[in-house]
Write an enzyme that holds these catalytic residues in place. Structure first.
Site, PDB file in Angstrom:
ATOM      1  N   ASP A   1     -72.223 -28.971 -10.399  1.00  0.00           N
ATOM      2  CA  ASP A   1     -72.866 -29.643  -9.539  1.00  0.00           C
ATOM      3  C   ASP A   1     -74.162 -30.477  -9.687  1.00  0.00           C
ATOM      4  O   ASP A   1     -75.062 -30.193 -10.670  1.00  0.00           O
ATOM      5  CB  ASP A   1     -73.096 -28.079  -8.593  1.00  0.00           C
ATOM      6  CG  ASP A   1     -74.443 -29.237  -7.382  1.00  0.00           C
ATOM      7  OD1 ASP A   1     -75.105 -30.235  -7.329  1.00  0.00           O
ATOM      8  OD2 ASP A   1     -74.900 -28.079  -6.228  1.00  0.00           O
ATOM      9  N   HIS A   2     -73.886 -31.636  -9.980  1.00  0.00           N
ATOM     10  CA  HIS A   2     -74.853 -32.468  -9.882  1.00  0.00           C
ATOM     11  C   HIS A   2     -76.416 -32.935  -9.853  1.00  0.00           C
ATOM     12  O   HIS A   2     -77.176 -33.259 -10.554  1.00  0.00           O
ATOM     13  CB  HIS A   2     -74.403 -34.375  -9.715  1.00  0.00           C
ATOM     14  CG  HIS A   2     -74.369 -35.038 -11.417  1.00  0.00           C
ATOM     15  ND1 HIS A   2     -75.050 -35.034 -12.105  1.00  0.00           N
ATOM     16  CD2 HIS A   2     -72.825 -36.421 -11.542  1.00  0.00           C
ATOM     17  CE1 HIS A   2     -75.299 -35.930 -12.914  1.00  0.00           C
ATOM     18  NE2 HIS A   2     -73.680 -36.553 -12.526  1.00  0.00           N
ATOM     19  N   ARG A   3     -76.187 -31.619  -8.578  1.00  0.00           N
ATOM     20  CA  ARG A   3     -77.738 -31.971  -8.559  1.00  0.00           C
ATOM     21  C   ARG A   3     -78.665 -30.703  -9.175  1.00  0.00           C
ATOM     22  O   ARG A   3     -80.141 -30.594 -10.067  1.00  0.00           O
ATOM     23  CB  ARG A   3     -77.486 -31.125  -7.487  1.00  0.00           C
ATOM     24  CG  ARG A   3     -77.358 -31.679  -6.170  1.00  0.00           C
ATOM     25  CD  ARG A   3     -77.653 -31.301  -4.544  1.00  0.00           C
ATOM     26  NE  ARG A   3     -76.500 -29.630  -4.624  1.00  0.00           N
ATOM     27  CZ  ARG A   3     -75.899 -29.040  -3.918  1.00  0.00           C
ATOM     28  NH1 ARG A   3     -77.037 -29.019  -2.879  1.00  0.00           N
ATOM     29  NH2 ARG A   3     -75.425 -28.560  -3.869  1.00  0.00           N
TER      30      ARG A   3
END
Length: 502
Positions: free
Chosen positions: A472-474
């Site tokens: 998850d790039h968050r």
């Protein structure tokens, strides 16, 4: 004189609102004991055997095998305190193929009445509470939806969440529920709500109601596809898609020079339609939600697993005091993952979208993908961060066997914080897996196979594996994800690196 008690499909927990009857374990006329399993059902999480809290003679069953029932729908009725040798219809249990005599039914009935129920609990129901006097629902309040319980009448808007029951719109079901009310004062009946005094809406799940409100869907205009016209989530999802398509067509028609696309013709009459329900439906919902909510990215690397395979072989051939259970490759990779997560805790987290916060989790509950005859499931190894390779391997073997037999409980399939996906067992090298929502990452492992590899400056045949990390790039950037994957690859190529964390 016999009393006929109605047993309804209990709340199975984890937000489950329906279950499919897989196999009946009793026949009409059979004598059942208190807490004896009477039916095997499949939910979106697992296969479970449902025990009946009453002892007596089975007088009726509701639903054939393969039928999907909502929580609260009648499962069967049991005659408690039947005359010896007879069921309530006057037939002899032996003539119905019952394995026990009426005396057993009478004894079981006596035990039920004296104890006030079994007291057993299956996730969301129990029979330990004694029967209480029922109160009549006030008919002069049409604007309220009342929940009739064994204790009191409370408007739904003011009452805590209870296990919902079937709407009872079908005449047969309503008649059965009425008979059960007369015979069993402790039975719980939940009335499905009236909205603005316009009559009941056949919806069991509060999630379905909320989804309809969020998308301005009028439930009264929907024809439910569930039993007795029950409105399911699939019905609301279909209405949402239809509304979106209608809106898109209207927008295109308003643009100058644009012609709306012709509607897609329905499938051919001989096309096979497979319902998305049970485990397959749950997987579809979770994967769709993951792709909708999580901005994922994937990085991968090839690693020389020759040394790891040699270490595993040495462990499994050891003799004497150092000998132990066989160690699997998956257990070794799982232990490597827990060590990597200790160094990169960003990947052992989840995102609270409402609070706009990243929640880093203190422990590692490691999920691993397991393919079964009923679909893909992800059992969870609890507290993997404090387990050694042998402990992780033993737990993986235990959960895999439960998955194979369909006996995993909902608790064993939820609560994971990181997932390991060994798709190499299918003979493939690489993949870009979808993250198991609401987790933040998944490590994929391809097949380990001989390949030409430059080793110590010379070309050699080595055991090579491809590792991929979808994250998850968050929760992190590529540097953190790359560092995690590189550490995992280093441990695969040089298992001695793990000694620093053991």
């Amino acid at each position: 004189m016999a009393r006929v008690l109605e047993f309804k499909l209990p709340d199975l927990g984890e937000g489950l609102t329906e279950a499919e009857i897989v196999r009946w374990l009793v026949e009409v006329g059979d004598v059942v004991a208190i807490d004896q399993p009477v039916v095997e059902v499949e939910t979106a999480k697992a296969m479970v055997e449902v025990p009946c809290p009453y002892g007596g003679v089975v007088t009726a069953r509701f639903g054939e095998e393969g039928t999907e029932l909502p929580v609260g729908a009648p499962l069967l009725t049991v005659a408690v305190g039947a005359p010896e040798g007879l069921d309530p219809s006057g037939a002899s249990p032996s003539s119905a193929g019952s394995p026990a005599s009426g005396t057993a039914a009478e004894s079981a009935a006596t035990a039920t009445e004296s104890a006030g129920g079994s007291g057993n609990v299956l996730v969301g129901y129990g029979t330990g509470a004694p029967a209480a006097r029922r109160r009549r629902i006030r008919p002069d309040r049409p604007d309220r939806t009342y929940v009739r319980t064994a204790v009191s009448d409370t408007p739904v808007s003011e009452a805590p969440a209870l296990a919902p029951a079937a709407s009872g719109t079908a005449p047969a079901t309503a008649a059965t529920a009425s008979a059960a009310d007369e015979a069993a004062p402790a039975a719980v009946a939940v009335a499905v709500g009236a909205v603005n005094g316009q009559g009941p809406v056949p919806v069991v799940s509060p999630l379905v109601r909320r989804l309809a409100r969020q998308h301005d869907i009028d439930l009264r205009r929907l024809a439910g596809s569930g039993p007795d016209g029950l409105i399911l989530r699939a019905d609301v999802d279909g209405a949402i898609r239809q509304a979106e398509e209608t809106a898109a067509t209207a927008r295109v028609a308003e643009e100058p020079g644009r012609t709306p696309a012709a509607p897609v013709s329905p499938a051919a009459p001989d096309a096979e339609r497979i319902p998305l329900r049970g485990v397959r439906g749950a997987v579809a919902d979770k994967l769709s939600r993951s792709r909708t909510e999580i901005p994922d990215a994937t990085c991968w690397v090839d690693a020389d697993a020759t040394e790891l395979m040699a270490v595993r072989a040495a462990m499994n051939t050891a003799t004497g005091p150092s000998a132990g259970p066989k160690v699997s490759v998956l257990a070794l990779l799982a232990r490597i993952c827990t060590a990597a997560l200790a160094r990169f805790p960003e990947l052992n987290s989840t995102v609270d979208t409402e609070a706009r916060e990243i929640v880093r989790l203190p422990g590692v509950h490691l999920g691993f993908a397991a393919q079964t005859d009923r679909g893909l499931v992800v059992p969870v190894v609890r507290d993997a961060h404090i387990r050694n390779v042998e402990s992780i391997g033993a737990e993986i073997a235990r959960l895999t066997e439960l998955a194979r037999t369909g006996k995993l409980s909902p608790a064993q399939l939820t609560g994971g914080t990181f997932t390991l996906n060994n798709y190499g067992v299918f003979g493939v090298d690489g993949s870009t897996p979808i993250i198991n929502h609401p987790e933040a990452a998944m490590l994929g492992v391809g097949r380990i196979m001989p390949k030409p590899w430059v080793h110590q400056g010379e070309l050699a045949v080595r055991q090579v594996v491809q590792l991929s990390l979808t994250f998850d790039h968050r929760v992190c950037d590529g540097g953190t994800a790359g560092g995690f994957l590189r550490y995992v690859a280093d441990c695969v190529e040089q298992p001695a690196v793990l000694l620093r964390t053991l």
